[in-house]
Design a protein around this motif. Structure first.
Motif, short mmCIF file in Angstrom:
data_model
loop_
_atom_site.label_atom_id
_atom_site.label_comp_id
_atom_site.label_asym_id
_atom_site.label_seq_id
_atom_site.Cartn_x
_atom_site.Cartn_y
_atom_site.Cartn_z
N THR A 673 72.88 18.39 -12.58
CA THR A 673 72.70 16.94 -12.43
C THR A 673 72.81 16.28 -13.81
O THR A 673 71.83 15.76 -14.33
N PRO A 674 74.01 16.29 -14.38
CA PRO A 674 74.18 15.79 -15.75
C PRO A 674 73.89 14.30 -15.88
O PRO A 674 73.58 13.83 -16.97
N GLU A 675 73.97 13.56 -14.76
CA GLU A 675 73.81 12.11 -14.86
C GLU A 675 72.34 11.68 -14.89
O GLU A 675 72.04 10.54 -15.17
N HIS A 676 71.41 12.61 -14.64
CA HIS A 676 70.00 12.22 -14.57
C HIS A 676 69.50 11.68 -15.92
O HIS A 676 69.76 12.26 -16.97
N TYR A 677 68.76 10.56 -15.85
CA TYR A 677 68.37 9.91 -17.11
C TYR A 677 67.51 10.79 -18.01
O TYR A 677 67.57 10.69 -19.23
N SER A 678 66.68 11.66 -17.43
CA SER A 678 65.83 12.46 -18.32
C SER A 678 66.67 13.47 -19.09
O SER A 678 66.35 13.80 -20.24
N ILE A 679 67.76 13.93 -18.51
CA ILE A 679 68.64 14.85 -19.22
C ILE A 679 69.49 14.09 -20.24
O ILE A 679 69.60 14.49 -21.40
N GLN A 680 70.04 12.98 -19.82
CA GLN A 680 70.84 12.15 -20.72
C GLN A 680 70.04 11.72 -21.95
O GLN A 680 70.47 11.90 -23.08
N LEU A 681 68.85 11.17 -21.70
CA LEU A 681 68.08 10.62 -22.82
C LEU A 681 67.50 11.71 -23.71
O LEU A 681 67.37 11.52 -24.91
N ASP A 686 66.14 10.23 -27.32
CA ASP A 686 65.71 8.84 -27.25
C ASP A 686 64.43 8.70 -26.41
O ASP A 686 64.47 8.32 -25.24
N TYR A 687 63.31 9.01 -27.02
CA TYR A 687 62.04 8.92 -26.31
C TYR A 687 61.77 7.47 -25.88
O TYR A 687 61.30 7.21 -24.77
N ASP A 688 62.04 6.53 -26.78
CA ASP A 688 61.70 5.14 -26.48
C ASP A 688 62.40 4.63 -25.24
O ASP A 688 61.78 3.98 -24.39
N ALA A 689 63.71 4.97 -25.11
CA ALA A 689 64.44 4.54 -23.91
C ALA A 689 63.90 5.25 -22.67
O ALA A 689 63.76 4.65 -21.61
N PHE A 690 63.56 6.53 -22.84
CA PHE A 690 63.01 7.25 -21.70
C PHE A 690 61.69 6.62 -21.27
O PHE A 690 61.45 6.41 -20.08
N TYR A 691 60.87 6.30 -22.25
CA TYR A 691 59.57 5.68 -21.95
C TYR A 691 59.77 4.40 -21.14
O TYR A 691 59.13 4.20 -20.11
N LYS A 692 60.71 3.56 -21.58
CA LYS A 692 60.94 2.29 -20.89
C LYS A 692 61.37 2.52 -19.44
O LYS A 692 60.83 1.93 -18.51
N GLN A 693 62.35 3.38 -19.28
CA GLN A 693 62.88 3.60 -17.94
C GLN A 693 61.85 4.23 -17.00
O GLN A 693 61.66 3.81 -15.88
N GLU A 694 61.15 5.23 -17.52
CA GLU A 694 60.17 5.93 -16.69
C GLU A 694 59.00 5.01 -16.35
O GLU A 694 58.46 5.07 -15.24
N MET A 695 58.62 4.15 -17.28
CA MET A 695 57.52 3.22 -17.01
C MET A 695 57.87 2.30 -15.84
O MET A 695 57.01 1.98 -15.02
N GLU A 696 59.12 1.88 -15.78
CA GLU A 696 59.51 1.01 -14.67
C GLU A 696 59.38 1.71 -13.34
O GLU A 696 58.90 1.14 -12.36
N ILE A 697 59.80 2.96 -13.33
CA ILE A 697 59.71 3.74 -12.10
C ILE A 697 58.24 3.94 -11.69
O ILE A 697 57.87 3.80 -10.53
#
Ligand code: ADP
Ligand code: ZN
Ligand code: ZN
Length: 804
Positions: A673-681, A686-697
């Motif tokens: 699943t290469p498109e998954h954001y946790s793998i991409q980020l 990029d912890y900061d981007a991961f934090y933002k995206q995961e917080m929304e979820i």
């Protein structure tokens, strides 16, 4: 004070309170709260903790305390208080809260003894029983238990001829060694030495050694130091110049090793900026919680070491928690090199005796630093100046059995009590902690640069579906394989990471998709190559390997998933020249194996380190320039709202193993699943981007850190019972709790059956619910009887980390 309130070692609702006992005269003034005692309780004797003293008992007649186990309290007033707090926070019994704070060696063990009530009784004994009491009036139950006479014993016990007595064993097992001390005056010894003849040179050596030391010394130590046998020492004992003694010794797992003292580094600007507010707090006795967010290799550990140093200079103590798997010899070495014998180490690799000894060093204040896994947070220091939790995101800080506490909460609680700072460190903080830092509840300290100024390793993501389509059926993608060959040629080293248990591979029918599962637990069976068997990891159930599919009778039933063993085999096929070190639960279960394997890799004897979670953290090898992650998705598919977070953390940690020093590092992540954001980020660091995206979820689905969770799990052999109890609980809660609270369930737990017991759960998501704890307590009371008599289990996990 003549009465002691005692919490007894019987974990049940009715006994979850203090009972009064009279203090016999001989112990008046000696017994204080925090000591362990033995008290009569019903027909038996049990261990208990004294929690308070008073003049008079609540009831008229109280029994006396039978025995005193400690001469100094094992629980400090602070720990007794933490015990109370834990019962509120985790809904556990008092006794469980106290026991979790002490090393296992101190837990009560009971010997069941049988004693003959009177001489006359012997005549009336059953014929099978008589011979046991031929020449004695008591014996251990263990002697009888497995013999054919056991039923006859039961009969005689019921007849009242034999009494059952519980004897509390185990006051802690101190280890002692034979030692000697001087047994004559100085003059007499000197006189004797001058008269000794030439042949007795060795005896002379021993005596001058003893005069020098002027204390008790173990015989073994004298012999080793002077390179002699014990014969001359024995001779001196016989002559009355030395007297034999028993010396208490510590079992120190690190004692044979010498640690070269290390000096603190000159801190970088970033490190200096991070340490300043910590040192300020230490200086001024202030309590703050610091979140030290620093990429791997940014020098966090050095900041910990220098902060601890400051604490020691003030004459205070420090606790440093490290997840079990990163409590590597490398880590221990760094602490021992800096603080020498002031450090105690507590981890599960130690034997029970070793742990007990380390604990006693703390209790006696012989050390002032503890490095250890979760339970080290309860180290009985009384003058704490700092608590550190490294890798604060690790879920192993949460205990998954009673008391279900989180070490972070305990650390913060103790930090408040001692008015001292707490540091939480991580390259990938939990969303909970990072959100708190954003709000200013925690103070954020950031380390952005790696020590060697090298950039983070470059990461390539390989789509394994593409590999399959292009005809590559191997577990190594073309890219990873090419890079491995390249490193081997250059003489550089490789870490291969498999996100799985060592031998885990399951079986699947390629034609119909059938997967064999355990008949007692709803979980797929694991294939064990050496025994050629299928095993259940929950209950131990074993099955023979199928040759054809039980569902469709196809012969294409195969092993899937690649355990480390299988990867190792494949490696020897495709890269026969490579020497591989494999680290997983199988190869590291023997004591010291872990360290041996790592040394083999560190020395360059092997080029590839292949392993599971246990190699993801803390290891630091300068020559590693390539890290391969074989399957990044295994964790993503878990039924857990933290699955993405855990995947991100793990990939980031693993990537951090590459290029930590001069040589640049590369990482290859293989995934379906290469498109998954946790793998991409993760690949972009990029912890900061991961934090933002995961917080929304999390916000959208009402999960922490926006909402609190409580998980109620019910289990029983009868599924109807489980469903009805869970249903009643969730109905009761939905009537009593506020409408803002969500109640999910009753639903079957992700693992719906374990050891033939069905499991149902309901999950609460709430923001503010002051009556929740009393309500949950009420539920436990309400089902008390059924839990005791009908084997019903209800577990309540506040802030759960495991959703299974
Ligand atoms: P982290 O704990 O963040 O992974 P470490 O404290 O282990 O980072 O530091 C990474 C490496 O840099 C270690 O080998 C350490 O000895 C070294 N190091 C740390 N701080 C300094 C410093 N101020 N000067 C030189 N080397 C340092
Ligand atoms: Zn089939
Ligand atoms: Zn099973």
């Amino acid at each position: 004070m003549s009465v002691a309130s005692v919490i007894v070692d019987v974990a049940a609702k009715q006994t979850d309170r203090a009972f009064d006992y009279a203090i016999p005269d001989k112990w008046k003034g000696i017994i204080v709260p925090g000591m362990r005692v033995v008290v009569p309780f019903g027909p038996r004797k049990v261990q208990g903790f004294v929690v308070a003293l008073k003049e008079e008992a609540e009831v008229k007649r109280v029994k006396p305390i039978a025995d005193l186990l400690d001469l100094t309290p094992v629980l400090t007033p602070e720990l007794l208080e933490i015990g109370h707090w834990l019962t509120e926070k985790t809904l556990c019994f008092m006794i469980s809260a106290f026991q979790v704070m002490l090393p296992a060696a101190m837990k009560a063990k009971y010997d069941k003894e049988l004693s003959l009530l009177s001489k006359e009784a012997h005549e009336q004994l059953h014929e099978q029983v008589k011979p046991f009491f031929q020449s004695r009036s008591s014996l251990k139950w263990s002697e009888v238990e497995k013999t054919a006479a056991a039923p006859a014993f039961h009969r005689d016990i019921q007849k009242g001829l034999i009494e059952v007595v519980y004897v509390v064993k185990n006051k802690g097992n101190k280890k002692t060694a034979k030692g000697v001390k001087l047994n004559q005056s100085l003059e007499e010894i000197q006189q004797f030495m001058s008269e000794l003849n030439k042949q007795a040179e060795k005896q002379k050596q021993v005596l001058s050694f003893m005069l020098n030391r002027n204390e008790e010394v173990a015989i073994k130590e004298i012999a080793e130091d002077l390179q002699i046998t014990s014969a001359p020492i024995k001779a001196l004992i016989n002559k009355g110049l030395l007297a034999e003694t028993e010396i208490e010794i510590y079992r120190d797992p690190y004692q044979d090793r010498y640690f070269k003292p290390s000096q603190p580094f000159q801190l970088t600007d970033e490190q200096a900026e991070a340490i300043a507010p910590i040192l300020h707090d230490i200086e001024e006795n202030l309590h703050d919680v610091f979140l030290m967010y620093g990429v791997t290799g940014s020098g966090k550990t050095e900041v910990y070491l220098q902060s601890i140093d400051q604490v020691l200079k003030k004459g205070k103590e420090a606790i440093m928690l490290v997840p079990e798997i990163s409590l590597t010899p490398q880590m221990v070495k760094r602490f021992k090199e800096r603080f020498g014998s002031k450090v105690a180490v507590l981890h599960s690799g130690l034997s029970t005796g070793e742990k007990y000894d380390e604990w006693r060093k703390i209790q006696r204040k012989e050390v002032s630093v503890v490095v250890g896994a979760r339970s080290a947070v309860f180290a009985p220091f009384e003058n704490l100046g700092l608590l550190i939790i490294d890798e604060e995101h690790e879920t192993s800080y949460k205990q998954e059995e009673n008391p279900r506490y989180h070490a972070r909460d305990v650390a913060i609680y103790r930090g408040q009590h001692h008015q001292c700072p707490v540091i939480l460190g991580s390259a990938t903080p939990t969303l909970e902690s990072f959100a708190r830092a954003q709000k200013g509840v925690y103070k954020l300290l950031t380390l952005k640069q790696r020590m060697n100024k090298s950039s983070m390793p470059s990461v390539d993501i390989v789509d394994m579906r593409e590999e399959l389509r292009s005809g590559n059926r191997s577990m190594f993608s073309t890219m990873l394989f090419e890079k491995m060959k390249d490193r081997l040629e250059k003489g550089e080293q490789i870490v291969l990471f498999l996100n799985k248990r060592g031998h885990s591979s399951f079986v699947m029918c390629r034609d119909c998709g059938y997967v064999p599962t355990c008949e007692h637990c709803e979980i797929s069976l694991t294939y064990h190559r050496y025994q050629n068997k299928l095993k259940c990891h929950y209950c131990g159930h074993e099955e023979h390997v199928h040759t054809d599919c039980p569902e469709c009778h196809s012969e294409h039933i195969r092993f899937f998933g690649s355990g480390t063993q299988k990867v190792e085999e494949e490696l020897t096929k495709v890269l026969p020249e490579a020497r591989v070190v494999r680290m997983d639960v199988d190869t590291t279960s023997r004591k010291g194996a872990h360290e041996k394997l790592l040394n083999k890799f560190a020395s360059g004897e092997a080029q590839i380190l292949l392993g599971t979670q246990m190699i993801a953290k803390g290891l630091d090898f300068p020559n590693v320039t390539l890290v391969g992650v074989l399957t990044a998705d295994t964790m993503l598919n878990l039924p857990d709202f933290r699955a993405s977070e855990k995947t991100f953390q793990l990939l980031t940690q693993v990537s951090g193993r590459a290029g930590r020093h001069k040589l640049p590092g590369e990482v290859v992540i293989q995934t379906y699943t290469p498109e998954h954001y946790s793998i991409q980020l993760a690949s972009q660091h990029d912890y900061d981007a991961f934090y933002k995206q995961e917080m929304e979820i999390r916000k959208m689905h009402k999960y922490p850190p926006f909402f609190y969770l409580a998980l109620v799990t019910v289990s029983h052999e009868n599924i109807a019972k489980v469903v009805s109890v869970t249903d009643k609980i969730s109905q009761y809660l939905s009537q009593k709790l506020s409408p803002q609270t969500t109640i999910l369930g009753p639903v079957a737990s992700p693992i719906a059956k374990i050891k033939d017991r069905y499991r149902y759960q309901c999950m609460l998501k709430y923001k503010l619910e002051p009556s929740l704890i009393p309500l949950l307590k009420y539920i436990l009371e309400r089902y008390q009887a059924e839990m005791q008599k009908e084997n019903l289990t209800i577990t309540i996990d506040l802030n759960p980390y495991s959703m299974m």
